[in-house]
Write a protein that holds these residues in place. Structure first.
Motif, PDB file in Angstrom:
ATOM      1  N   VAL A   1      19.051   6.008  -3.510  1.00 10.90           N
ATOM      2  CA  VAL A   1      20.071   5.496  -4.426  1.00 10.90           C
ATOM      3  C   VAL A   1      19.725   5.803  -5.889  1.00 10.90           C
ATOM      4  CG1 VAL A   1      20.906   3.677  -2.913  1.00 10.90           C
ATOM      5  CG2 VAL A   1      18.983   3.200  -4.422  1.00 10.90           C
ATOM      6  N   GLY A   2      18.561   6.393  -6.139  1.00  7.33           N
ATOM      7  CA  GLY A   2      18.193   6.781  -7.488  1.00  7.33           C
ATOM      8  C   GLY A   2      18.751   8.155  -7.834  1.00  7.33           C
ATOM      9  N   LYS A   3      18.109   8.834  -8.773  1.00  3.73           N
ATOM     10  CA  LYS A   3      18.589  10.153  -9.199  1.00  3.73           C
ATOM     11  C   LYS A   3      18.551  11.156  -8.052  1.00  3.73           C
ATOM     12  CE  LYS A   3      17.437   9.727 -14.121  1.00  3.73           C
ATOM     13  NZ  LYS A   3      16.632  10.287 -15.239  1.00  3.73           N
ATOM     14  N   SER A   4      17.503  11.104  -7.240  1.00  6.78           N
ATOM     15  CA  SER A   4      17.438  12.037  -6.112  1.00  6.78           C
ATOM     16  C   SER A   4      18.524  11.729  -5.091  1.00  6.78           C
ATOM     17  CB  SER A   4      16.064  11.979  -5.449  1.00  6.78           C
ATOM     18  OG  SER A   4      15.806  10.697  -4.917  1.00  6.78           O
ATOM     19  N   GLY A   5      18.868  10.444  -4.949  1.00  6.51           N
ATOM     20  CA  GLY A   5      19.950  10.069  -4.042  1.00  6.51           C
ATOM     21  C   GLY A   5      21.303  10.550  -4.527  1.00  6.51           C
ATOM     22  N   GLN A   6      21.487  10.517  -5.841  1.00  7.89           N
ATOM     23  CA  GLN A   6      22.742  11.014  -6.399  1.00  7.89           C
ATOM     24  C   GLN A   6      22.883  12.514  -6.165  1.00  7.89           C
ATOM     25  OE1 GLN A   6      22.583   9.738 -10.500  1.00  7.89           O
ATOM     26  NE2 GLN A   6      22.335   7.589  -9.911  1.00  7.89           N
ATOM     27  N   LEU A   7      21.769  13.235  -6.301  1.00 12.85           N
ATOM     28  CA  LEU A   7      21.797  14.676  -6.013  1.00 12.85           C
ATOM     29  C   LEU A   7      22.056  14.907  -4.526  1.00 12.85           C
ATOM     30  CD1 LEU A   7      21.462  17.627  -6.737  1.00 12.85           C
ATOM     31  CD2 LEU A   7      18.968  17.336  -6.552  1.00 12.85           C
ATOM     32  N   LEU A   8      21.441  14.094  -3.675  1.00 15.95           N
ATOM     33  CA  LEU A   8      21.674  14.228  -2.244  1.00 15.95           C
ATOM     34  C   LEU A   8      23.149  14.027  -1.911  1.00 15.95           C
ATOM     35  CD1 LEU A   8      20.641  14.530   0.672  1.00 15.95           C
ATOM     36  CD2 LEU A   8      20.199  12.061   0.674  1.00 15.95           C
ATOM     37  N   ASP A   9      23.781  13.054  -2.532  1.00  9.66           N
ATOM     38  CA  ASP A   9      25.210  12.812  -2.299  1.00  9.66           C
ATOM     39  C   ASP A   9      26.044  14.040  -2.667  1.00  9.66           C
ATOM     40  OD1 ASP A   9      24.739  10.266  -1.346  1.00  9.66           O
ATOM     41  OD2 ASP A   9      25.152   9.280  -3.259  1.00  9.66           O
ATOM     42  N   ARG A  10      25.698  14.685  -3.781  1.00 11.18           N
ATOM     43  CA  ARG A  10      26.449  15.882  -4.211  1.00 11.18           C
ATOM     44  C   ARG A  10      26.219  17.043  -3.243  1.00 11.18           C
ATOM     45  NH1 ARG A  10      24.462  14.218  -9.328  1.00 11.18           N
ATOM     46  NH2 ARG A  10      22.966  15.941  -9.431  1.00 11.18           N
ATOM     47  N   ILE A  11      24.995  17.174  -2.751  1.00  9.92           N
ATOM     48  CA  ILE A  11      24.700  18.245  -1.800  1.00  9.92           C
ATOM     49  C   ILE A  11      25.463  18.026  -0.498  1.00  9.92           C
ATOM     50  CG2 ILE A  11      22.877  19.269  -0.388  1.00  9.92           C
ATOM     51  CD1 ILE A  11      20.934  18.684  -2.690  1.00  9.92           C
ATOM     52  N   LEU A  12      25.473  16.779  -0.015  1.00  7.85           N
ATOM     53  CA  LEU A  12      26.211  16.464   1.209  1.00  7.85           C
ATOM     54  C   LEU A  12      27.700  16.745   1.033  1.00  7.85           C
ATOM     55  CD1 LEU A  12      24.477  13.128   2.311  1.00  7.85           C
ATOM     56  CD2 LEU A  12      24.232  15.381   3.373  1.00  7.85           C
ATOM     57  N   ALA A  13      28.242  16.357  -0.125  1.00  4.59           N
ATOM     58  CA  ALA A  13      29.670  16.564  -0.378  1.00  4.59           C
ATOM     59  C   ALA A  13      30.028  18.047  -0.357  1.00  4.59           C
ATOM     60  CB  ALA A  13      30.056  15.943  -1.717  1.00  4.59           C
ATOM     61  N   ALA A  14      29.075  18.892  -0.772  1.00  7.81           N
ATOM     62  CA  ALA A  14      29.339  20.334  -0.826  1.00  7.81           C
ATOM     63  C   ALA A  14      29.540  20.931   0.560  1.00  7.81           C
ATOM     64  CB  ALA A  14      28.206  21.048  -1.556  1.00  7.81           C
ATOM     65  N   ILE A  15      29.046  20.244   1.610  1.00  6.71           N
ATOM     66  CA  ILE A  15      29.272  20.754   2.975  1.00  6.71           C
ATOM     67  C   ILE A  15      30.165  19.785   3.768  1.00  6.71           C
ATOM     68  CG2 ILE A  15      27.134  22.094   3.039  1.00  6.71           C
ATOM     69  CD1 ILE A  15      25.952  19.869   4.835  1.00  6.71           C
ATOM     70  N   GLY A  16      30.912  18.969   3.040  1.00  4.28           N
ATOM     71  CA  GLY A  16      31.905  18.117   3.690  1.00  4.28           C
ATOM     72  C   GLY A  16      31.377  16.838   4.297  1.00  4.28           C
ATOM     73  N   LEU A  17      30.200  16.377   3.856  1.00  9.84           N
ATOM     74  CA  LEU A  17      29.630  15.141   4.378  1.00  9.84           C
ATOM     75  C   LEU A  17      29.533  14.082   3.290  1.00  9.84           C
ATOM     76  CD1 LEU A  17      26.644  16.512   6.529  1.00  9.84           C
ATOM     77  CD2 LEU A  17      28.917  15.821   7.330  1.00  9.84           C
ATOM     78  N   ASP A  18      29.454  12.842   3.717  1.00  5.39           N
ATOM     79  CA  ASP A  18      29.129  11.736   2.825  1.00  5.39           C
ATOM     80  C   ASP A  18      28.392  10.692   3.653  1.00  5.39           C
ATOM     81  OD1 ASP A  18      31.033  10.185   4.239  1.00  5.39           O
ATOM     82  OD2 ASP A  18      32.623  10.794   2.870  1.00  5.39           O
ATOM     83  N   ARG A  19      28.120   9.538   3.060  1.00  7.96           N
ATOM     84  CA  ARG A  19      27.301   8.536   3.753  1.00  7.96           C
ATOM     85  C   ARG A  19      28.027   7.850   4.899  1.00  7.96           C
ATOM     86  NH1 ARG A  19      22.369   6.400   0.191  1.00  7.96           N
ATOM     87  NH2 ARG A  19      22.240   8.169  -1.255  1.00  7.96           N
ATOM     88  N   SER A  20      29.305   8.055   5.015  1.00  7.86           N
ATOM     89  CA  SER A  20      30.019   7.530   6.178  1.00  7.86           C
ATOM     90  C   SER A  20      29.853   8.438   7.400  1.00  7.86           C
ATOM     91  CB  SER A  20      31.507   7.369   5.856  1.00  7.86           C
ATOM     92  OG  SER A  20      32.138   8.632   5.732  1.00  7.86           O
ATOM     93  N   LYS A  21      29.275   9.635   7.180  1.00  5.79           N
ATOM     94  CA  LYS A  21      29.134  10.610   8.274  1.00  5.79           C
ATOM     95  C   LYS A  21      27.674  10.909   8.620  1.00  5.79           C
ATOM     96  CE  LYS A  21      33.490  12.830   6.968  1.00  5.79           C
ATOM     97  NZ  LYS A  21      34.129  14.064   6.453  1.00  5.79           N
ATOM     98  N   VAL A  22      26.750  10.254   7.918  1.00  8.18           N
ATOM     99  CA  VAL A  22      25.333  10.442   8.197  1.00  8.18           C
ATOM    100  C   VAL A  22      24.646   9.087   8.217  1.00  8.18           C
ATOM    101  CG1 VAL A  22      25.286  12.741   7.138  1.00  8.18           C
ATOM    102  CG2 VAL A  22      24.700  10.726   5.758  1.00  8.18           C
ATOM    103  N   TYR A  23      23.447   9.065   8.785  1.00 10.85           N
ATOM    104  CA  TYR A  23      22.610   7.868   8.785  1.00 10.85           C
ATOM    105  C   TYR A  23      21.303   8.243   8.107  1.00 10.85           C
ATOM    106  CZ  TYR A  23      20.147   3.726  10.592  1.00 10.85           C
ATOM    107  OH  TYR A  23      19.447   2.544  10.718  1.00 10.85           O
ATOM    108  N   ILE A  24      20.847   7.441   7.138  1.00  9.32           N
ATOM    109  CA  ILE A  24      19.702   7.801   6.308  1.00  9.32           C
ATOM    110  C   ILE A  24      18.608   6.748   6.448  1.00  9.32           C
ATOM    111  CG2 ILE A  24      18.940   8.416   3.992  1.00  9.32           C
ATOM    112  CD1 ILE A  24      21.866   8.888   3.253  1.00  9.32           C
ATOM    113  N   ALA A  25      17.388   7.213   6.693  1.00  5.94           N
ATOM    114  CA  ALA A  25      16.235   6.319   6.798  1.00  5.94           C
ATOM    115  C   ALA A  25      15.018   7.020   6.186  1.00  5.94           C
ATOM    116  CB  ALA A  25      15.965   5.943   8.250  1.00  5.94           C
ATOM    117  N   ASN A  26      13.895   6.309   6.148  1.00  2.00           N
ATOM    118  CA  ASN A  26      12.640   6.852   5.647  1.00  2.00           C
ATOM    119  C   ASN A  26      11.540   6.688   6.686  1.00  2.00           C
ATOM    120  OD1 ASN A  26      13.159   7.801   2.918  1.00  2.00           O
ATOM    121  ND2 ASN A  26      13.496   5.662   2.366  1.00  2.00           N
TER     122      ASN A  26
END
Length: 272
Positions: A137-162
């Motif tokens: 959810v920080g700066k790297s998370g914001q970049l991840l969101d933009r990368i996912l959007a570029a291939i038609g994905l968002d957080r409603s279509k993926v599951y994220i863990a550590n």
């Protein structure tokens, strides 16, 4: 030698930010202590504990005392008992075996859609994730969101863990002991989500999930069929968004990995 001088307001704030990032959150005294002026303590033989009197009850450990040398088999037993993601989260909330929990603000369990067929796995929560209780959810998370959007994905279509659900002090890499205590819970999380595809983000996550010591630059972009817990899944490693923020030319490599993920998604008819 740098001469000591009183810190101004901005310098004091910078020092406090550095202490917070390093995990320092409590003062142990009102006055500073010059450790260099102190003599090293002599090595005394350890005191032998007096035997308990017959019939007396054992002394209970304080409930908030840290667990030293916790047993990974206990973590495996607890993780295996979870039949749902909610049960797994509740078990982690109550689990005190991993010392990372003692310094973290809260558990960072997951984000996104638990029914998703695509799972992303990072290394560990950072400061912002620790505050909000969600991964990326920080700066790297914001970049991840933009990368996912570029291939038609968002957080409603993926599951994220550590790989670990609590922030290590100072954002350091989790120790092997910490990983051993957290890994059974991650494996069970993967089993319960049962994704069709997994993408790891960054070197430590890739080495953990792929069980390798090979570097991320050599491994990234290569698909492999893995068994995570009892779940068999196709997985691909890529670079961590935080690394891309520091090294812009590497975005070309990460983009190639995301296109490979997109091709696999389309071939399997996923992500819709």
């Amino acid at each position: 030698m740098i001469q000591d001088h009183p810190l101004n307001h901005d310098e004091m704030l910078a020092v406090l930010d550095w202490y917070r990032a390093a995990g320092v959150d409590i003062a142990v005294g009102e006055e500073p202590v010059d450790r260099f002026a102190q003599r090293a303590p002599s090595r005394a033989a350890p005191a032998m504990a007096a035997p308990a009197a017959v019939g007396t009850a054992p002394v209970a450990r304080a409930p908030d005392a840290p667990v030293i040398g916790a047993d990974p088999s206990e973590a495996r037993r607890l993780a295996a008992s979870a039949q749902t993601l909610d049960e797994l989260r509740a078990l982690l909330e109550a689990y005190d075996g991993c010392g990372l929990k003692l310094r973290a603000t809260q558990l960072v369990f997951a984000d996104g859609n638990p029914d998703a067929e695509i799972m992303l796995i990072g290394e560990a929560p950072g400061a912002e994730e620790d505050r909000q209780g969600k991964p990326f959810v920080g700066k790297s998370g914001q970049l991840l969101d933009r990368i996912l959007a570029a291939i038609g994905l968002d957080r409603s279509k993926v599951y994220i863990a550590n790989t670990v659900p609590w922030r290590p002090p100072g954002n350091r890499t989790p120790t092997p002991e910490e990983m051993a205590l957290c890994l059974p819970f991650l494996h069970r999380q993967v089993e319960l989500v049962a994704p069709k595809l997994v993408m790891t983000l960054g070197g430590p996550a890739m080495q953990t999930i792929f069980n390798t010591t090979t570097g991320i630059i050599k491994m990234r972009g290569n698909w492999a069929k893995l068994t995570i817990g009892q779940h068999v899944v196709e997985a691909i490693p890529t670079l961590h968004p935080a690394y891309l923020l520091r090294n812009a030319p590497a975005k070309e490599q990460a983009w190639a990995d995301m296109l490979s993920l997109k091709i696999k998604i389309d071939a399997l008819g996923l992500g819709g």
